[in-house]
Structures are given as structure tokens and as C-alpha cells.
Scaffold this motif. Structure first.
Motif, short mmCIF file in Angstrom:
data_model
loop_
_atom_site.label_atom_id
_atom_site.label_comp_id
_atom_site.label_asym_id
_atom_site.label_seq_id
_atom_site.Cartn_x
_atom_site.Cartn_y
_atom_site.Cartn_z
N ASP A 151 67.82 26.97 69.80
CA ASP A 151 68.26 26.27 68.59
C ASP A 151 67.53 24.95 68.38
O ASP A 151 67.69 24.31 67.34
CB ASP A 151 69.76 25.99 68.67
CG ASP A 151 70.09 25.05 69.83
OD1 ASP A 151 69.57 25.30 70.95
OD2 ASP A 151 70.84 24.09 69.63
N LEU A 152 66.73 24.51 69.35
CA LEU A 152 66.02 23.24 69.23
C LEU A 152 64.93 23.33 68.17
O LEU A 152 64.16 24.28 68.14
CB LEU A 152 65.38 22.88 70.58
CG LEU A 152 64.66 21.53 70.68
CD1 LEU A 152 65.65 20.38 70.57
CD2 LEU A 152 63.88 21.46 72.01
N ARG A 153 64.89 22.34 67.26
CA ARG A 153 63.86 22.32 66.22
C ARG A 153 62.69 21.44 66.67
O ARG A 153 62.90 20.35 67.21
CB ARG A 153 64.42 21.76 64.92
CG ARG A 153 64.92 22.79 63.93
CD ARG A 153 66.06 23.60 64.44
NE ARG A 153 66.59 24.50 63.40
CZ ARG A 153 67.66 25.25 63.56
NH1 ARG A 153 68.32 25.24 64.70
NH2 ARG A 153 68.08 26.03 62.57
N LEU A 154 61.48 21.94 66.42
CA LEU A 154 60.26 21.20 66.75
C LEU A 154 59.44 21.04 65.48
O LEU A 154 59.14 22.02 64.80
CB LEU A 154 59.44 21.94 67.81
CG LEU A 154 60.16 22.24 69.13
CD1 LEU A 154 59.24 22.99 70.08
CD2 LEU A 154 60.66 20.96 69.78
N LEU A 155 59.07 19.81 65.18
CA LEU A 155 58.29 19.49 63.99
C LEU A 155 57.07 18.70 64.40
O LEU A 155 57.18 17.63 65.02
CB LEU A 155 59.14 18.67 63.00
CG LEU A 155 58.43 18.10 61.78
CD1 LEU A 155 57.78 19.21 60.95
CD2 LEU A 155 59.39 17.28 60.94
N VAL A 156 55.89 19.23 64.10
CA VAL A 156 54.63 18.56 64.41
C VAL A 156 54.05 18.02 63.11
O VAL A 156 53.81 18.77 62.16
CB VAL A 156 53.63 19.52 65.09
CG1 VAL A 156 52.27 18.86 65.25
CG2 VAL A 156 54.16 19.97 66.45
N MET A 157 53.82 16.67 63.06
CA MET A 157 53.34 16.02 61.85
C MET A 157 52.02 15.32 62.14
O MET A 157 51.81 14.80 63.22
CB MET A 157 54.35 14.99 61.34
CG MET A 157 55.75 15.52 61.14
SD MET A 157 56.79 14.39 60.17
CE MET A 157 56.69 12.88 61.13
N SER A 158 51.17 15.29 61.11
CA SER A 158 49.88 14.62 61.29
C SER A 158 49.26 14.32 59.94
O SER A 158 49.55 14.97 58.94
CB SER A 158 48.92 15.48 62.10
OG SER A 158 47.66 14.87 62.19
N ALA A 159 48.41 13.29 59.94
CA ALA A 159 47.67 12.96 58.73
C ALA A 159 46.37 13.74 58.67
O ALA A 159 45.97 14.22 57.61
CB ALA A 159 47.37 11.46 58.70
N THR A 160 45.69 13.88 59.78
CA THR A 160 44.45 14.66 59.82
C THR A 160 44.58 15.63 60.98
O THR A 160 44.54 15.24 62.14
CB THR A 160 43.23 13.73 60.04
OG1 THR A 160 43.45 12.96 61.22
CG2 THR A 160 43.03 12.80 58.87
N LEU A 161 44.72 16.88 60.67
CA LEU A 161 45.09 17.86 61.68
C LEU A 161 44.49 19.21 61.32
O LEU A 161 44.39 19.56 60.16
CB LEU A 161 46.62 17.96 61.72
CG LEU A 161 47.29 18.93 62.68
CD1 LEU A 161 47.10 18.45 64.11
CD2 LEU A 161 48.78 19.02 62.37
N ASP A 162 44.07 19.94 62.33
CA ASP A 162 43.67 21.33 62.12
C ASP A 162 44.95 22.15 62.00
O ASP A 162 45.39 22.79 62.94
CB ASP A 162 42.81 21.80 63.30
CG ASP A 162 42.24 23.20 63.08
OD1 ASP A 162 42.65 23.85 62.11
OD2 ASP A 162 41.42 23.63 63.91
N GLY A 163 45.53 22.09 60.80
CA GLY A 163 46.85 22.67 60.60
C GLY A 163 46.91 24.14 60.90
O GLY A 163 47.90 24.64 61.45
N GLU A 164 45.87 24.88 60.55
CA GLU A 164 45.88 26.33 60.77
C GLU A 164 45.94 26.63 62.26
O GLU A 164 46.71 27.51 62.70
CB GLU A 164 44.65 26.96 60.15
CG GLU A 164 44.62 28.47 60.25
CD GLU A 164 43.42 29.08 59.53
OE1 GLU A 164 43.20 30.29 59.68
OE2 GLU A 164 42.70 28.33 58.82
#
Length: 836
Positions: A151-164
Motif C-alpha cells: 500500500d506504500l506510495r512512491l513518487l519520483v519527481m524531477s525537473a530534468t529526467l529520463d522519464g521513460e
């Protein structure tokens, strides 16, 4: 009314996505508001159910700033709904539901409570910076989510990121938010001849203040460059406030840099890469970018890590330039040639830093089989585990020990943790000072700033602590740097249970005696023959600089040095009592019998040596047998080459014959007897003839010939005698020697037969060897043994050259026969009988 941010319209979708799936990747440029608005939006998510949110922020400045901004939005003080925790500083309370944490805080939370009880979401901000703590925290959180907390939520945020790539790694959806920015014009003002980075930057900052309204943000790699640029600008610029922003500033100084300038005041902010993202700097209209950053780099062979000035990535350059377009159109001045190509993105710290802290965390977790984005390099991890075993944190099976778990709880780098926990209780306050000083840049300035004696840094701290700022300045120390070191030392004192701070001057060896436990592999002993040179326990050499404050010290523990190909230069070290090694590191001593070759005396010798790792402590001569000497003797021959052996003429001729026949008849399989080949295989062919010997000179020439012959089997010896004979019988009835190996570049060159001309009368064809494949090279001689002709065509010589030679030699040597027809004449090696 709450401010509206570019990310605001996306917030409901972020909350909804995390309601449906437990992981999410969010891309949002600087200024979008992700750092402060997303955690606040998640507070109201039904799936959060009153639980807490932990947000990992890579930098302390950004952590404080983000928590303060969110608290203000809620109309509260930091420590109520929103708080932060960084090393030695915590602003959280019983009502805190959003915790902004840094460095190893998240890893410590997971290690202490793998279920993360009460925490419903973990947010990784500015993940593109790829700090080691962020990579580890994300891998641990994924492991927890997969095994204990689905049930733990993980959110990865970035301004410049290889999102794919990140989304694929997380198996997560990906959302993108637009930023709020205005066009930014990029210029590349060229550097002038002999201009330093700081001079170039100061000149361009002055230009930016003339050309652009608003404030200027300038990026430099570190504090030292910032201080130099600041001094230049304060002399050159009027009417503008010059402000520094870097991680070594006090909280008040950081807040000053982040606060808006007074109305009507223009500001120049000189910053490290802490200002690339997460923090908001109001009013910036121009960015001046040196294109440099300071990052840790680790050298596995030496075991040393240093901060190196490196070029930034293209992603960082774009992010820095974007700071100029937050409030209006802006300009970014880049201080490098437009033609220079930058790496697309920043390299993950896990790939180039020292990994002992990571290895200890993984040992505490019980496995390193984690879902890594980029797995740690095997070589660096192997060296890290070697160090941890050396420090006592791991056992021989690489399982964490009791000491290792205490080191994890303490939270210091493994080296420093080992020193702190091994120290006696009465030394804990001094250890706290040393931990703070080792982790910080030297507070010494001016002439003292070049000192390599680490004790002087401690003396400056105690002088400031005991006598105040005036005393510290008199001692040429930076008061601000000392205040930051004192704050860190206070934190370490609390963790170590030291009630009072250390003061005064400790004894000469106190500092080194404690630091030996952190750097046992960097123990160094002076070379008696070269007093400025030292040998390190890890096998490398080091040297003191000419003005060293440590000259004459027999033993040092080295904390910092500049790596060179041969002997590295010591930057910081402290003397210590070698009895500490005997007392606390007895297991590192080894006594062994050593055989070596003495080049000066040309003899094999035996010694009993006592060593601390690679350091020789003592040596005494011991008798050796011939069998003992054999390895040293063979090693000496390999080093010097077989040319050093006492070859006889006979042996050299045999080698030449073997080499020639090997070239002519490769199918016979004769051994390679060239210098290189014999040197490589000396153990095989010469060992039986070295028994009982201790010197190369003891080898007999006859033994070398015998050893060569023994390399051939019966058939090969027969072939050698038949096809590469030592001598040939000529028509005169005499046997004349064949000389092989006349050309160094061609062992298969024809052998030379030197013979007087009269001895070949009646012989029509050139003699041949090599199973009839190789005509010999005839050196035809006069009766006096002087050369007349060199040829492989004897018939041609008789036909074309002999008539002319005969005329000349007949007058010169009248007592010798010179027949008109050499084809039918009798060969002789004598002169004509008397009276003929």
C-alpha cells in the motif's frame, strides 16, 4: 488565497494516479511548484488516510526552504503539519504529517523500521541529481513496497529526467507538467587571455548588470571560487548587493540569500549547484554560468576520494539557464565555447564515488539484491567491503558485526564511525571535533591554509572555542567555517554522549592515535634514506611538500593527498604513536620468511620480515638453502634476461644452430632459443642446473650447453647434426667451421663458411645445409686470410670473377698455386712445394 503554480492543474491527476497505482513518475521543470505543491495536495488524498508523507530532498538548503514555504502556505510554523529532518537538526512534532528529509535520513528510517509504520507515501524530489542516498533510498523503498508494504506510495519527481527509463524501472505511469518560464537568450562571451574563471565571471556579471534589469545569479563550482569572485565584484560593482549561497553557510546566511532583496536594491547571488533546482530565488533576470561543479571522485587503486571540479551536463546547463526566465525574459551567459559538447545528463553518483557507506547499509539490510536503477560497480563494492572488514564492520563472510550495526546507528561515514566507536569514553569529545573537521573544508586561511598538519585545524577550533572570534582570526582561521564545524561537532557530541566540548591543546599524538582507527590503510612510515618520502600501508608512496609542518615525523596517518603516478603529495596528515598499531591492530601484523635478490652483491638472500600490511617494520637476515634460493635466482634471471648468464662460445654456437634449423625446418618442432623465449621459460629449462646455487655466476658455461641440448629429443639432435652441422669438410680435406646467426633480425640467415680460395679448387657447386635448402654464404679468403669475395654462387665465381682475382693474387702470393682451370685443380691448404 493560495498562489497558483503551473503544476496546480495537474495536482488532481497526480492524486488520482496514486490512488489507482502505487508508483508514479512526475516530470516538471524548475518553477512549476512540484516541490511544495505536490506534498500539500497529497495530504488530502483519501488513500493517505491520515498517514505521513516523507519527501527526500537532496540538499539541506532546499529541505529547509521547502518545509518553510509549505508551512507558510498553511499559515503555520515549521514543525507543525510540515517539518524537516537533516543531520543534527530536526523540526518535527507530534502533528507533523509531511517530513522533508535529507542525506541518509530516509535510509536510517527504513533500516530502523522496515515496515515504515505510519508512513503512507515517500516522495523523491530532484531525482535527476542521482545522489547515492537517493538511489539507495529508492531501491530500499521499492524492496519494502514489494515485500512488506504494497500500500506504500512512491513518487519520483524531477525537473530534468529520463522519464521513460525511470517509468520503465518503476513500472509506473508518467505525468508531465509545464513550467512557468519566459524566453531566455543564451550568449557565450569569450574568455580573455590569462583570465581566470573568477575574473571571467566577474567581468560578465558586470556586463549583465549593465545590460539586464533585475538580479543576477552566477554559478561557480565551490566556496573557494565564490569567495574570490565576491572579493572581485565588491571592488568592481557599485550599488549591488553581493550574496553567497552554498552548503557551508549558516542557516541565517542561507535565508538571507533566499529572501527577496530590499526594494530598489539589485542583487548578485554567487551560488554552487545548490541553486540549480528546488530553491526559489526571486527577481533573477540573468544567469552567469561557469559550467563547472564540484563532485566527489573515487580512485579505487589508492582508496582515496577527492572533490574534483568537473564540467556540468547539458541538462544542468539548461536548468541553470532556466533560472533567468522565471519572472520575465532573461539572458544566460555561458562561460565556455559554444562549440563545446556537454554530456547529456549527470552521471549517477553510485558510479564514481566511494561505496563503503552503501556497502554497510546493504550489509545491515541483509542483501544487495535490490531493484537498482543503476547497480553499484562490482569492483568498487569489493573494495568497500574489504575496507569494512578491515574496520571490523563485517566479518570474513561479509556479514555485519555488532560494531558494524553500531556504526550504522551512529550515522557517520564508516571510517569515522569506526574511529569514534573505538575511542575511549574520555576521548569522545575530541573525536566529535575530529569527525566534524574531517568532513569539512579546512578552516585555516592565509599562510596556515597551506599547512599539511591536521592538528592545526583542531588547534584553530579550540582557540576559537576558548578565546572567541578575535583569537580565531589572529590564528588565521575563518570564523564562519569554525562556527559550522562547531555546530557539526555539537551534533556528534550528542550522538556520542559527550557532555562537554574538548578544549586546550591535546598531546602531540592524540589526534593521530584516534584517526589511525579511521585510516589504518593510510598509515605511513618515513623512508630513512629519503626523509621527505613515506611508504603507506596500502603500498603506495607519498611525499611531504618542501614547507611541510610534518617534516621529521617518523609515523603519519594520512587523511588527504593528491594522487600522482609515483609518490603522491600529502595534503593533510597527523603523527601518531606506532604502539597504537601493536595494541589495537595486532591482527594486521604478519611475520614471514622472504627471499630476494641483492642486485648490488648479485646473490640470493633470506630474511625474516615483520610487516604491517605493506609496511616493513623489521627485517633480520636468516640462512637459506640452495632450494630456498632457487625462486630468487630465477626471478633475477627473468629480470636481467638470459644475456646475463655466462654463455660460452660453444653454447652460443649451439643456440645459433638451433635457431637456424628452427627457421628452415619448422616441422621439426625445435624449441625457440631466442633471448626473450629463454627468459620466459627459464624455470623449465634451467632450474635443474641451478640446484644448490645462490649466484648467477655459479652457473657453468658447460651446464648451459647441456641445458640447451636437453631441450632437444633424440631425433631433433640428429637433425641438428645433419642439417645444421658445426663444420663442413672442404675439398682440401680440412674441416672448416660454419658460423650461424650472423643476422640478429633473421635467425634463418645462411651460415657463413670462411675458407681460403685454394681449398675449394675442384668444387663446382656451393655447399648447402638445411636438408639442401640453404646454400652457405662463402667468405673466400686469400692465402693471408684476407677476404676476396662473398658469394653464394661458387660456379659463377669460377666462371666470371676468378680469372681477374687470379691475375691479382698470383703476383701477390707467388708461392701459392693459381691454376688456369680451378675446376680440375687439386685443392690444397698449403703453399707450392719448394722448387716448383
Amino acid at each position: 488565497m493560495s498562489p497558483v503554480f503551473p503544476i496546480s492543474p495537474l495536482l488532481p491527476e497526480i492524486v488520482a494516479s496514486l490512488a489507482e497505482r502505487p508508483r508514479l513518475v512526475l516530470e516538471a521543470p524548475p518553477g512549476a511548484g512540484k516541490t511544495t505543491q505536490v506534498p500539500l495536495a497529497l495530504l488530502h488524498a483519501t488513500w493517505l488516510a491520515g498517514g505521513r508523507i516523507v519527501m527526500l530532498e537532496p540538499r539541506r538548503i532546499a529541505a529547509r526552504a521547502a518545509a518553510s514555504f509549505m508551512a507558510r502556505q498553511l499559515g503555520e510554523e515549521v514543525g507543525e503539519t510540515v517539518g524537516y529532518r537533516i543531520r543534527f537538526e530536526s523540526r518535527v512534532g507530534p502533528r507533523t504529517r509531511i517530513e522533508v528529509v535529507t542525506e541518509g535520513i530516509l535510509g536510517r528510517m527504513i533500516q530502523d523500521d522496515p515496515t515504515l509504520d505510519g508512513i503512507r507515501a515517500v516522495v523523491f524530489d530532484e531525482f535527476h541529481e542521482r545522489h547515492l542516498a537517493g538511489d539507495l533510498g529508492a531501491a530500499l523503498a521499492l524492496d519494502v513496497q514489494a515485500s512488506l508494504r504494497p500500500d506504500l506510495r512512491l513518487l519520483v519527481m524531477s525537473a530534468t529526467l529520463d522519464g521513460e527509463r525511470i517509468a520503465h524501472w518503476l513500472d509506473a505511469p508518467r505525468l508531465s507538467s509545464p513550467g512557468r518560464s519566459f524566453p531566455v537568450r543564451v550568449e557565450y562571451p569569450p574568455v580573455r587571455p590569462q583570465e581566470t574563471v573568477e575574473q571571467h565571471l566577474a567581468r560578465v556579471v558586470s556586463q549583465a548588470l549593465r545590460d539586464v534589469d533585475g538580479d543576477v545569479l552566477a554559478f561557480l563550482p565551490g566556496r573557494r571560487e565564490i569567495e574570490r569572485a565576491r572579493a572581485m565584484l565588491e571592488r568592481q560593482v557599485e550599488g549591488a548587493e553581493i550574496v553567497a549561497l552554498h552548503g557551508e553557510l549558516s542557516l541565517a546566511e542561507q535565508q538571507l540569500a533566499l529572501a527577496p532583496a530590499d526594494p530598489g536594491t539589485r542583487r548578485v547571488v554567487l551560488a554552487t549547484n545548490v541553486a540549480e533546482s528546488s530553491v526559489t530565488l526571486p527577481g533573477i533576470r540573468a544567469v552567469v554560468d561557469s559550467g563547472l561543479a564540484r563532485e566527489p571522485r573515487f580512485d579505487p587503486p589508492s582508496g582515496f576520494a577527492r572533490l574534483e571540479t568537473v564540467s556540468i551536463s547539458q541538462a544542468s546547463a539548461e536548468q541553470r539557464a532556466g533560472r533567468a526566465g522565471r519572472v520575465a525574459e532573461g539572458v544566460a551567459y555561458r562561460l565556455w565555447p559554444q562549440s563545446r559538447r556537454l554530456d547529456p545528463s549527470r552521471t549517477a553518483e553510485i558510479e564514481h564515488t566511494e561505496l563503503s557507506g552503501l556497502a554497510l547499509e546493504l550489509a545491515g539490510w541483509g542483501t544487495d539484491e535490490l531493484p537498482w536503477l543503476d547497480a553499484p560497480p562490482a569492483g568498487a563494492m569489493g573494495q568497500a567491503r574489504d575496507l569494512l572488514r578491515r574496520l571490523g564492520a563485517l566479518d570474513e563472510a561479509s556479514t555485519i558485526t555488532g560494531l558494524g550495526r553500531e556504526m550504522l546507528v551512529l550515522g557517520a561515514a564508516p571510517r569515522l564511525a569506526a574511529a569514534a566507536l573505538r575511542a575511549a569514553p574520555e576521548h569522545r569529545a575530541l573525536v566529535a571535533d575530529l569527525l566534524a573537521l574531517v568532513e569539512a573544508r579546512s578552516p585555516l586561511r592565509g599562510e596556515y591554509g597551506r599547512s599539511d598538519d591536521f592538528r592545526q585545524r583542531l588547534a584553530a577550533l579550540h582557540l576559537w572555542r576558548d578565546g572567541g572570534a578575535r583569537a580565531a582570526r589572529a590564528g588565521s582561521a575563518d570564523v564562519g567555517a569554525l562556527a559550522a564545524i562547531e555546530k557539526a561537532s555539537s551534533g556528534w557530541r550528542r550522538r556520542l554522549g559527550a557532555r562537554t566540548a574538548a578544549s586546550g591543546v591535546p598531546n602531540a599524538h592524540a589526534v593521530g592515535d584516534l584517526l589511525v582507527h579511521a585510516f589504518p590503510d593510510r598509515v605511513a612510515r618515513r623512508d630513512e634514506a629519503q626523509p621527505m618520502r613515506y611508504q603507506l600501508a596500502n603500498g603506495r608512496g607519498a611525499r611531504l611538500h618542501e614547507a611541510s609542518a610534518l617534516h621529521g615525523e617518523p609515523w603519519l596517518v594520512v587523511l588527504d593527498l593528491r594522487l600522482d603516478a609515483r609518490d603522491s603529495l600529502v595534503f593533510a596528515a597527523a603523527p601518531f604513536d606506532p604502539d597504537v598499531l601493536e595494541r589495537d591492530h595486532a591482527d594486521r601484523f604478519v611475520t614471514e620468511r622472504v627471499l630476494r635478490w641483492d642486485d648490488a652483491r648479485q646473490i640470493a638472500e633470506g630474511f625474516e620480515e615483520r610487516r604491517f600490511d605493506a609496511l616493513l617494520i623489521s627485517r633480520k637476515a636468516v640462512p637459506i638453502t640452495g632450494a630456498d634460493a632457487l625462486p630468487a635466482l630465477l626471478a633475477a634471471i627473468r629480470t636481467r634476461g638470459v644475456a646475463a648468464l655466462p654463455w660460452s662460445e660453444q653454447a652460443l654456437r649451439l643456440r645459433a644452430r638451433i635457431g637456424a634449423l628452427r627457421a628452415w625446418r619448422p616441422e621439426l618442432g625445435l624449441p625457440d632459443v631466442s633471448d626473450d623465449a629463454l627468459t620466459r621459460t627459464v624455470d623449465a629449462w634451467l632450474s635443474p642446473y641451478l640446484t644448490g646455487k645462490r649466484r648467477i655466476e655459479a652457473v657453468q658455461a658447460a651446464e648451459l650447453s647441456e641445458a640447451l641440448s636437453a631441450m632437444l629429443d633424440y631425433e631433433q639432435r640428429r637433425a641438428l647434426d645433419t642439417h645444421a652441422p658445426e663444420e663442413l669438410k672442404v675439398p682440401s680435406g680440412m674441416s672448416r667451421r660454419l658460423v650461424y646467426g650472423t643476422r640478429d633480425d633473421d635467425p634463418g640467415a645462411p651460415p657463413v663458411l670462411a675458407v681460403k680460395l685454394q681449398e675449394l679448387f675442384g668444387l663446382s657447386d656451393t655447399p648447402q645445409v638445411g636438408d639442401g635448402r640453404v646454400p652457405v654464404m662463402l667468405h673466400l679468403l686469400s692465402p693471408a686470410g684476407r677476404p676476396i669475395q662473398v658469394t653464394q654462387d661458387l660456379a659463377g665465381f669460377w666462371n666470371r670473377t676468378y680469372p681477374e682475382v687470379r691475375k691479382e693474387l698470383k703476383g701477390r702470393y707467388p708461392k701459392h698455386p693459381w691454376p688456369d682451370d680451378p675446376w680440375t685443380a687439386s685443392a690444397t691448404h698449403r703453399a707450392k712445394p719448394r722448387g716448383t
